[in-house]
Design an enzyme around this catalytic site. Structure first.
Site, PDB file in Angstrom:
ATOM      1  N   GLN A  31      23.467  38.075 -13.480  1.00 20.60           N
ATOM      2  CA  GLN A  31      23.522  37.188 -12.305  1.00 20.60           C
ATOM      3  C   GLN A  31      24.585  37.674 -11.321  1.00 20.60           C
ATOM      4  OE1 GLN A  31      23.923  33.467 -14.497  1.00 20.60           O
ATOM      5  NE2 GLN A  31      25.365  34.476 -15.855  1.00 20.60           N
ATOM      6  N   ASP A 155      24.660  23.533 -21.690  1.00 19.96           N
ATOM      7  CA  ASP A 155      25.421  23.542 -20.433  1.00 19.96           C
ATOM      8  C   ASP A 155      25.008  24.791 -19.662  1.00 19.96           C
ATOM      9  OD1 ASP A 155      28.991  23.819 -19.639  1.00 19.96           O
ATOM     10  OD2 ASP A 155      27.241  23.276 -18.421  1.00 19.96           O
TER      11      ASP A 155
HETATM   12  N1  SAM Z   1      28.308  23.541 -15.441  1.00 21.35           N
HETATM   13  C1  SAM Z   1      27.311  24.349 -14.796  1.00 21.35           C
HETATM   14  C2  SAM Z   1      26.181  23.474 -14.398  1.00 21.35           C
HETATM   15  O1  SAM Z   1      26.368  22.298 -14.469  1.00 21.35           O
HETATM   16  O2  SAM Z   1      25.155  23.935 -13.978  1.00 21.35           O
HETATM   17  C3  SAM Z   1      26.868  25.458 -15.710  1.00 21.35           C
HETATM   18  C4  SAM Z   1      27.947  25.934 -16.603  1.00 21.35           C
HETATM   19  S1  SAM Z   1      27.952  27.551 -17.117  1.00 21.35           S
HETATM   20  C5  SAM Z   1      28.659  28.420 -15.820  1.00 21.35           C
HETATM   21  C6  SAM Z   1      26.263  28.037 -17.175  1.00 21.35           C
HETATM   22  C7  SAM Z   1      26.174  29.222 -18.091  1.00 21.35           C
HETATM   23  O3  SAM Z   1      24.886  29.352 -18.660  1.00 21.35           O
HETATM   24  C8  SAM Z   1      26.455  30.575 -17.405  1.00 21.35           C
HETATM   25  O4  SAM Z   1      27.701  31.071 -17.836  1.00 21.35           O
HETATM   26  C9  SAM Z   1      25.296  31.475 -17.848  1.00 21.35           C
HETATM   27  O5  SAM Z   1      25.727  32.789 -18.166  1.00 21.35           O
HETATM   28  C10 SAM Z   1      24.796  30.714 -19.080  1.00 21.35           C
HETATM   29  N2  SAM Z   1      23.423  31.020 -19.491  1.00 21.35           N
HETATM   30  C11 SAM Z   1      22.314  31.116 -18.715  1.00 21.35           C
HETATM   31  N3  SAM Z   1      21.236  31.406 -19.481  1.00 21.35           N
HETATM   32  C12 SAM Z   1      21.681  31.490 -20.777  1.00 21.35           C
HETATM   33  C13 SAM Z   1      21.050  31.760 -22.030  1.00 21.35           C
HETATM   34  N4  SAM Z   1      19.719  32.010 -22.105  1.00 21.35           N
HETATM   35  N5  SAM Z   1      21.818  31.748 -23.148  1.00 21.35           N
HETATM   36  C14 SAM Z   1      23.160  31.500 -23.076  1.00 21.35           C
HETATM   37  N6  SAM Z   1      23.819  31.248 -21.914  1.00 21.35           N
HETATM   38  C15 SAM Z   1      23.070  31.244 -20.782  1.00 21.35           C
END
Ligand code: SAM
Length: 276
Positions: A31, A155
């Site tokens: 990303q 999350d």
């Molecule tokens: N708090 C934010 C929200 O409310 O939308 C999101 C928190 S966090 C930054 C979201 C995380 O999901 C990102 O760090 C991203 O890398 C992770 N992510 C996305 N797809 C994923 C997957 N398939 N497995 C694990 N993590 C994933």
């Protein structure tokens, strides 16, 4: 010269935030990652052009994402967070004395590393001895476990890019299998006002797999203010009922009254999800 960050919530609605400085920007394997310092919200993590979390209002989202399921579970010893690489959810999980082990699984190590560097108020708990951080795809990770966790917290980013699979039936079925008896899953579920179809799909899918699945709401200013949805699914208990009292430490948004009130849905929201 003024610098503004623009984020679109729908093709016809957006939000602009005045920026002091872009502190970091990179294209990770998964990303586009940016940390910006803003006048209104302090530092903010942005992924693929969407604000994920900000110093000013992250407490609302993280407290409501974590304390509702953990207070609804009588004995949340083992907790899994999928996504959450900024560390805010883990910080809240560790406020529960009964939590013995907290596992964080984020697909992008650059999010974890960058938030450690630029967002210490969120990421400080990542080094707690009860925490294990794994860099992996949460979709594949949960498939390895049978009845292993008491609470699973999704999350994730919005249903784009690597997160898409975290919103579909097969992932939720894997998560169901990875939960112990009495287990609870909660998933961040987007915005009822502007993404009603997404909210409806999440609630409907979880209702098809879990005996109980309910929507609760909080207001998060940077997520179009009112009506941010969280879908909570249990293997039988009512998540609106508080089942334990082991929350230590201060919360600024979550309380027992807020827990119960969050499940009181306006008629138009009940209509979106086909009843509470
Ligand atoms: N708090 C934010 C929200 O409310 O939308 C999101 C928190 S966090 C930054 C979201 C995380 O999901 C990102 O760090 C991203 O890398 C992770 N992510 C996305 N797809 C994923 C997957 N398939 N497995 C694990 N993590 C994933």
């Amino acid at each position: 010269m003024e610098l503004w960050f623009k984020e679109t919530h729908t093709p016809n609605l957006g939000m602009v935030v005045k920026v002091k400085e872009t502190l970091h920007r990179e294209k990770t394997r998964y990303q586009d990652l940016m940390i910006m310092d803003t006048y209104e919200f302090g530092r903010a993590l942005v992924l693929d052009g969407y604000i994920q979390t900000t110093e000013k209002d992250e407490f609302i989202y993280h407290e409501m994402l974590v304390h509702v399921p953990l207070m609804a579970h009588a004995n949340p010893n083992k907790v899994l967070i999928i996504g959450g690489g900024d560390g805010g959810a883990i910080r809240e999980v560790l406020k529960h004395r009964k939590v013995q082990q907290a596992f964080l699984v984020d697909i992008d190590e650059r999010v974890v590393a960058t938030c450690r560097e630029y967002l210490p108020s969120l990421s400080s708990a990542l080094d707690d001895p009860r925490v294990t951080v794994t860099i992996a795809d949460g979709i594949e990770y949960v498939k390895q476990f049978k009845e292993a966790f008491d609470v699973i917290i999704v999350d994730s980013t919005d249903p784009l890019g690597p997160s898409v699979g975290l919103f579909n039936r097969s992932f939720y079925e894997s998560a169901y299998g990875a939960l112990r008896s009495g287990g609870i899953l909660v998933a961040q579920s987007e915005q009822v006002m502007f993404q009603p179809d997404t909210v409806r799909d999440i609630v409907t899918t979880l209702r098809a797999i879990f005996p109980v699945a309910k929507l609760y709401l909080a207001w998060v200013p940077t997520y179009s203010a009112w009506g941010y949805g969280f879908t909570i699914a249990t293997k039988g208990s009512d998540p609106a009922v508080i089942s334990n009292d082991d929350l230590e430490g201060k919360t600024r948004y979550y309380s027992a009254e807020v827990h119960r009130a969050a499940f009181v849905l306006p008629p138009f929201v009940k209509e979106i999800i086909g009843g509470e």
